[in-house]
Scaffold this active site. Structure first.
Site: not given
Lengths: 142, 544
Positions: B415, B446
């Site tokens: 991450h 995203e």
């Protein structure tokens, strides 16, 4: 400048003159050497006990007329000469008492001085004079 | 102080009195008016008190005046009687007849001599009323008296004169004696004068009645008088014309030499006349005091208004305006120290609030990770740009950008690397947009979105191309991607001239559709659609 100078001069002169004009009448001397000072009571005693005593009122004649000490004669200090006095008191050992209005009256002291000068031996001076006489309710002769 | 506070609290609690309903202005003015009212009331009372005090002082002064005037009259009587006695006792017939009578023991001629002053009108010369003339021997024993005058007097010397003259020795026997004395119901004044002057042979007593002389007190006092006997209070002389109620009686008791009351002299002053002057003075004083007090109050209220109430009122108005939304404004109050300080401190506080507001606003519209605007900012901006474009009928383009296979990137690189990738992509997109009105925002995990106002489909294509190019140049490795060996993006765009009937979100959903199509078409490409037919679709892959 001159004006200021003269103004100041006048003011000072005025102050001085005013002082002179307004000055109180002088007192008679406290004592008079050569004389015997007496008061009202002593004067009465003297008159009662000394038949020969010559009492002289030195005030003005008009004042004398209004009232005087019993048996006194009027003879003001200015008019008093040796000759006149001698008429009443030919003898220098004659007892004489002088009085006038009071402490602020110089006539009696002046007369007493004159009498002393003329060799009178027994002089009584009633310094507080007529004022004390009336104040004490002594008999008044007219 | 704590006591006062408790009292105030109890008052407030008992009546449920809300102190905040009172303004400083009304409280101050009320206090000043109450002070003014009390000053006026006190002035009236003090005026009354002053009047009484002045009257008492005047009464006391008048008592002294009557005393002095009476003494003056008695002194005058003494002098005149003394004068009469002097005239009669040394010269004239009385001393002569007295001496003769002493010798012959025959008093007849002496009595005639004693009567003579009454007959010859001697009295008229002096302002004394002769009552009797009497003769005593040297031991103060009665010898004879005038037949004229009062017949009722005892044939002996009055006690007071006897006390004064008895036992006197030497020169003091020649002094006169005086005295005010009483017999039965009357008072007399006597002078005892030695007969023969210095060579005292007896005494002569002149007895006079002082009433006529005392009645002249009225002339001296310039007001009516009454004389009552000190023995039985009978009225001997009475003058007042007016009603006694309108007159203020002032009494003085004339006493005999033995201390008994001889006459009660009463002077009657006109009350109205007396208090006229005082009342005028009191009225002037009180009026001046009241006018001055009221003037001071008005000046005080005016000064309070100028320096306190007005600036406070202005300050309150401005504060109201600021708290109603004009937080960007400052207080502009100049005045006394406290007011200026309060104003400055308030301005400091609003400045701090403004600064914090700006910080909060920044936090609320920025994305924490990428430091570009967040979804909220995007929604707000879209709404306003949509409305703007609708109003001006200009083209509005929206681009939706998604990182291809980002879940796999996270799974492969972790991450932290994922976050780093998002940051780099965000920066690249931001760098591809030039105009200040354009907005790049992070739309979701995203996903990014770009608003391009006043931009047609061609313009949107240029921007999309630029973004694609920038991302490709980053070359962020992505081994698990099916599209390429580095990170790629897909862009879906929609360009339209908005209309008022549709929501602003419709353009986003249209762009989303384009993105979906781009993803379906194999990712790493952009598809931008256009509103107007023929609908033109541009498809571009990264090879272009």
């Amino acid at each position: 400048m001159k004006i200021i100078y003269y103004s100041l001069l006048i003011i000072f002169a005025e102050l001085f003159l005013t002082h002179t004009v307004w000055a109180e009448k002088p007192f008679a001397p406290k004592t008079l050497p050569g004389t015997i000072q007496v008061n009202a009571e002593e004067t009465v005693e003297l008159i009662m006990n000394m038949p020969n005593l010559l009492v002289i009122d030195t005030r003005k004649e008009t004042e004398y007329t209004k009232g005087h000490i019993q048996g006194s004669i009027s003879l003001s200090d200015t008019e008093m000469t040796l000759e006149k006095l001698s008429q009443y008191a030919p003898n220098k050992s004659q007892a004489i008492l002088f009085y006038c209005n009071g402490e602020r009256c110089l006539r009696s002291s002046n007369a007493a001085k004159k009498a002393l000068k003329w060799d009178y031996k027994l002089i009584y001076w009633f310094r507080t004079g007529w004022n004390e006489w009336v104040k004490k309710g002594m008999p008044i002769s007219r | 102080m704590s006591g006062l506070k408790k009292v105030c609290q109890s008052v407030v609690n008992m009546k449920n009195f809300d102190i905040s309903c009172l303004s400083i202005k009304s409280l101050t003015i009320t206090i000043l008016i109450v002070i003014g009212f009390f000053s006026v009331v006190v002035s009236f009372f003090s005026g009354d008190y002053f009047l009484k005090a002045a009257q008492e002082a005047q009464l006391s002064a008048l008592k002294r005046v009557i005393k002095v005037a009476t003494r003056d009259i008695m002194q005058d009587l003494r002098d005149q009687t003394y004068d009469v006695a002097t005239t009669l006792s040394i010269n004239g017939s009385i001393p002569e007849e007295f001496t003769k009578a002493q010798k012959s023991k025959n008093n007849e001629l002496l009595i005639t001599a004693l009567d003579d002053p009454f007959i010859t009108g001697f009295v008229g010369v002096y302002n004394v009323e002769l009552v009797k003339i009497r003769a005593y021997d040297i031991k103060l024993q009665f010898i004879a008296e005038s037949n004229k005058g009062s017949m009722n007097l005892p044939k002996q010397i009055p006690e007071i004169l006897y006390q004064k003259a008895y036992n006197r020795q030497g020169a003091s026997r020649s002094q006169a004696a005086f005295g005010l004395w009483q017999y039965v119901d009357k008072s007399y004044y006597s002078v005892l004068m030695p007969i023969g002057g210095i060579f005292v042979s007896g005494y002569l007593e002149i007895v006079v009645n002082p009433i006529n002389n005392l009645s002249k007190l009225s002339e001296k006092m310039d007001s009516p008088i009454s004389i009552r006997s000190g023995i039985d209070s009978k009225k001997i002389y009475y003058m007042p014309q007016k009603s006694v109620d309108a007159l203020l009686p002032i009494e003085y008791t004339l006493k005999t030499d033995l201390g008994k009351s001889a006459y009660i002299l009463t002077n009657y002053e006109d009350i109205a006349q007396l208090s006229k002057g005082i009342k005028q003075t009191v009225f002037t004083t009180i009026s001046t005091l009241i006018v001055l007090t009221l003037m001071m109050l008005f000046i005080a209220i005016w000064l309070f208004q100028l320096f306190l109430f007005k600036p406070l009122h202005m300050m309150l108005n401005q504060i109201n305006s600021i708290t109603d939304g004009n937080i960007d404004h400052d207080l502009k109050i100049k005045g006394l120290n406290e007011i200026t300080v309060l104003s400055e401190e308030f301005n400091k506080m609003t400045k701090e609030i403004r600064s914090r507001e700006r910080a909060l606003k920044h936090l609320s519209i920025m994305d924490g990770l990428t430091q570009i605007p967040n979804r909220r900012k995007f929604d707000e901006d879209l709404k306003s740009q949509y409305a703007n474009a609708c109003r001006k009928q200009q083209s509005l383009s929206v681009l939706m950008i998604d990182i291809d296979h980002f879940k796999r990137f996270n799974d492969t690189y972790g991450h932290l690397e994922g976050d780093d990738c998002i940051k780099k992509v965000a920066t690249a997109i931001q760098n591809s947009v030039y105009r200040p009105t354009d907005l790049v925002a992070r739309y979701g995990g995203e996903e990014f979105a770009v608003i391009l106002p006043d931009t047609s489909v061609n313009g949107a294509q240029v921007v999309a191309t630029k973004i694609m190019k920038e991302i490709n140049q980053l070359k962020i490795p992505h081994s698990d991607s099916t599209v390429n060996d580095h990170v790629t993006i897909s862009i879906g765009g929609y360009s339209a001239i908005p209309c008022i009937q549709e929501e602003s979100t419709s353009i986003v959903s249209e762009a989303d559709k384009s993105l979906y199509e781009a993803k379906e078409a194999g990712r790493n490409q952009f598809i931008i659609r256009c509103q107007f037919p023929p609908e033109k679709t541009t498809n571009m892959n990264n090879n272009l």
